[in-house]
Design a protein around this motif. Sequence first.
Motif, PDB file in Angstrom:
ATOM      1  N   MET A 110       1.018  -1.347   0.021  1.00 49.95           N
ATOM      2  CA  MET A 110       0.108  -0.159  -0.216  1.00 49.95           C
ATOM      3  C   MET A 110       0.995   1.581  -0.311  1.00 49.95           C
ATOM      4  O   MET A 110       0.812   2.573  -0.788  1.00 49.95           O
ATOM      5  CB  MET A 110      -1.032   0.064   1.887  1.00 49.95           C
ATOM      6  CG  MET A 110      -2.236  -0.572   0.977  1.00 49.95           C
ATOM      7  SD  MET A 110      -2.942   0.023   2.876  1.00 49.95           S
ATOM      8  CE  MET A 110      -3.061   1.203   2.941  1.00 49.95           C
ATOM      9  N   TRP A 111       1.905   1.024   0.768  1.00 49.82           N
ATOM     10  CA  TRP A 111       2.527   2.213   1.111  1.00 49.82           C
ATOM     11  C   TRP A 111       3.498   2.492  -0.413  1.00 49.82           C
ATOM     12  O   TRP A 111       3.768   3.582  -0.660  1.00 49.82           O
ATOM     13  CB  TRP A 111       3.627   2.305   2.273  1.00 49.82           C
ATOM     14  CG  TRP A 111       4.595   2.994   2.458  1.00 49.82           C
ATOM     15  CD1 TRP A 111       4.563   5.082   2.824  1.00 49.82           C
ATOM     16  CD2 TRP A 111       6.101   3.546   3.130  1.00 49.82           C
ATOM     17  NE1 TRP A 111       5.934   5.702   2.833  1.00 49.82           N
ATOM     18  CE2 TRP A 111       6.780   4.551   2.754  1.00 49.82           C
ATOM     19  CE3 TRP A 111       6.863   2.144   2.803  1.00 49.82           C
ATOM     20  CZ2 TRP A 111       7.964   4.580   2.744  1.00 49.82           C
ATOM     21  CZ3 TRP A 111       8.071   2.164   3.423  1.00 49.82           C
ATOM     22  CH2 TRP A 111       9.068   3.150   3.359  1.00 49.82           C
ATOM     23  N   ASP A 114       1.341   2.696  -3.437  1.00 53.61           N
ATOM     24  CA  ASP A 114       0.191   3.739  -2.814  1.00 53.61           C
ATOM     25  C   ASP A 114      -1.305   3.017  -3.523  1.00 53.61           C
ATOM     26  O   ASP A 114      -1.728   3.853  -4.393  1.00 53.61           O
ATOM     27  CB  ASP A 114       0.626   4.872  -4.302  1.00 53.61           C
ATOM     28  CG  ASP A 114      -0.558   6.174  -4.003  1.00 53.61           C
ATOM     29  OD1 ASP A 114      -1.112   6.172  -3.143  1.00 53.61           O
ATOM     30  OD2 ASP A 114      -0.561   7.292  -4.661  1.00 53.61           O
ATOM     31  N   LEU A 115      -1.800   1.695  -3.156  1.00 51.70           N
ATOM     32  CA  LEU A 115      -2.575   0.896  -3.401  1.00 51.70           C
ATOM     33  C   LEU A 115      -3.639   1.312  -2.278  1.00 51.70           C
ATOM     34  O   LEU A 115      -3.571   2.005  -1.096  1.00 51.70           O
ATOM     35  CB  LEU A 115      -1.826  -0.531  -3.481  1.00 51.70           C
ATOM     36  CG  LEU A 115      -1.205  -0.434  -4.434  1.00 51.70           C
ATOM     37  CD1 LEU A 115      -0.603  -1.769  -4.547  1.00 51.70           C
ATOM     38  CD2 LEU A 115      -1.783  -0.110  -5.848  1.00 51.70           C
ATOM     39  N   SER A 116      -5.162   0.881  -2.361  1.00 46.02           N
ATOM     40  CA  SER A 116      -5.654   0.574  -1.404  1.00 46.02           C
ATOM     41  C   SER A 116      -5.691  -0.486  -1.020  1.00 46.02           C
ATOM     42  O   SER A 116      -4.594  -1.521  -0.772  1.00 46.02           O
ATOM     43  CB  SER A 116      -6.960   0.595  -2.153  1.00 46.02           C
ATOM     44  OG  SER A 116      -7.570  -0.590  -2.776  1.00 46.02           O
ATOM     45  N   LEU A 117      -6.626  -0.527   0.212  1.00 47.54           N
ATOM     46  CA  LEU A 117      -5.743  -1.557   1.421  1.00 47.54           C
ATOM     47  C   LEU A 117      -6.450  -2.984   0.350  1.00 47.54           C
ATOM     48  O   LEU A 117      -5.630  -4.388   0.812  1.00 47.54           O
ATOM     49  CB  LEU A 117      -6.911  -1.391   2.414  1.00 47.54           C
ATOM     50  CG  LEU A 117      -6.710  -2.520   4.034  1.00 47.54           C
ATOM     51  CD1 LEU A 117      -5.499  -2.467   4.028  1.00 47.54           C
ATOM     52  CD2 LEU A 117      -7.628  -2.530   4.654  1.00 47.54           C
ATOM     53  N   GLY A 120      -3.574  -3.690  -2.139  1.00 44.57           N
ATOM     54  CA  GLY A 120      -2.332  -4.162  -1.046  1.00 44.57           C
ATOM     55  C   GLY A 120      -1.677  -5.766  -0.738  1.00 44.57           C
ATOM     56  O   GLY A 120      -1.134  -6.598  -0.770  1.00 44.57           O
TER      57      GLY A 120
END
Length: 569
Positions: A110-111, A114-117, A120
């Motif tokens: 995610m970090w 830059d993905l959604s939960l 990720g």
Amino acid sequence: MDSIHTLFLFSGSLLALSILASRLSSLFGVPLLLIFLGLGMLVGEDGLLGIEFDNYPLAFIIGNLALAMILLDGGLRTRLKTFRVGFKPALSLATLGVFLTSGIMGLFAMWILDLSLAQGLLVGAIVGSTDAAAVFSMLGGQGVNLNERVGATLEIESGTNDPMAIFLTISLVEILTGDVQGPLDTLWLFLNQFGLGLAIGLGAGWLIARLLSWLDLAPGLYSLLTLALSFCVFGLTSALDGSGFLAIYLTGLMIGNRPGRHLNFILPVHDGFAWLSQIGLFLVLGLLVTPSTMIGYALPGIALALILIFVARPLAVVCAIKPFFRFRWREVAFIAWVGLRGAVPIVLAIFPVIGGVENAALYFNIAFFAVLISLLIQGGSLSPMARWTRVQIPPRVTPNLRGPLGVLPENDYEMFVYRVENDALEDVPIRLLRFPSGALISALFRQHTMLHPKGSTRLRMDDVLCVIGRSDDLPALNRLFNGDARLKRERAFFGTFTLDGAALMRDVADAYGLTLSPGEQEMTLGEFASLRVGGHPVVGDDIDWHGIHWVVSEMQGNQVTKVGLRLYQ
């Protein structure tokens, strides 16, 4: 040239080249699976031949068939006795360990990306499980002889952790495509994956094993019938929403642990099936990869792969086994390092492509980098890591060759071939050898000439002996023919002196000037070693006590029968 002829020429040449290139693995220490993967990329879209292959459904089918054959072979070669020390920690790693690894990797994905939960966590689920093909191939190919506790845990984990990874991947794909099921349906899918895989695998394996031992078939048909029935088990379990991978592994386990002459015909053929599956699977996955489109994923892919190796897997292993089982920290460190990723993550990465998940190429490319870096870093360093963590034990003396005589349907006699390498046997008459009562020398070869051995025949170094006996005779025969060089390696590990596990601790303490607590006076040395290890001892366990390393050197069932004394590291 007709397309069918081109297909035969291409597939045959690629397969032959893969097998010949496997020599690079032993010469330069290159992981074998990496060679197969590289060859597939070499002839792929950006390679020398420029073959375009983007048929993900076909690759998915090939991947499932290949993994099924690999797991079947792994089950056939896993002994039930290893479950004594490896089943519980392996089950914890296959469930809790995969869940934790997927969760940790999901947060980092995610970090970094830059993905959604959910996106990720899908990345984490795809790379969360270890790969049976990679683990079996690397440990066997590099000749790493691990102590039973560590080896059994890794083998069983790699054969049983696919259901959790598949469950997490399917659930997250459904969330991302909007086909969300309720919590009860999700729980039912989870229970089905494990429950049906366990029940059908054990039940069908039990029946197939007895059928094979009862049938009288041509030798070549046993392996084909085993493969056919095992595929039926895989298909039936998968059709019922169970884990076909778990079921076929357990089917192989039940078949491989049923004694009978059928195993002599099954195991060699399935070893070839497993190699063919590994080669074909990694070649196809290499063809599926397009290096030019992966450049944009290189930095985040490598970063996530390194996090998986050095952060996620170690944390998951520590949490999954250290609080619940008596593993030493060095054993935990090695288990964490052997979190090898292979074909499974790439096959799981095809799920989002087939399911129509947005930006599905991301998952495939990240999975590829996880596999590539894992094979390079972890796969290439198994031997030194095993030595550094002291989980490797010296290989025991075994026959140079062995094979069944095919005389009896069960508990058959075998031919064991030994070379005289022990100086102590030089010029010793055969009649003075302490052979097991049921074994005898059938032939003796000296300088490529066959002699007819008699009781007065004196042995010479490099003589080759053909011994007829049963598998129960092997321990005594191995001790008899223990080569001097191999004996020195064993002494360096197990110690110069060996004590009987039945010796009373008070006698041992008196002989070596040691201090015992009152409760230890009446214990045997074997019981004392088991207590200090924490239960379930294995060959190679060592106890640092009073400046002496007490090393378990022989086991019979759960009993410690021999303990070595090593006076220095």
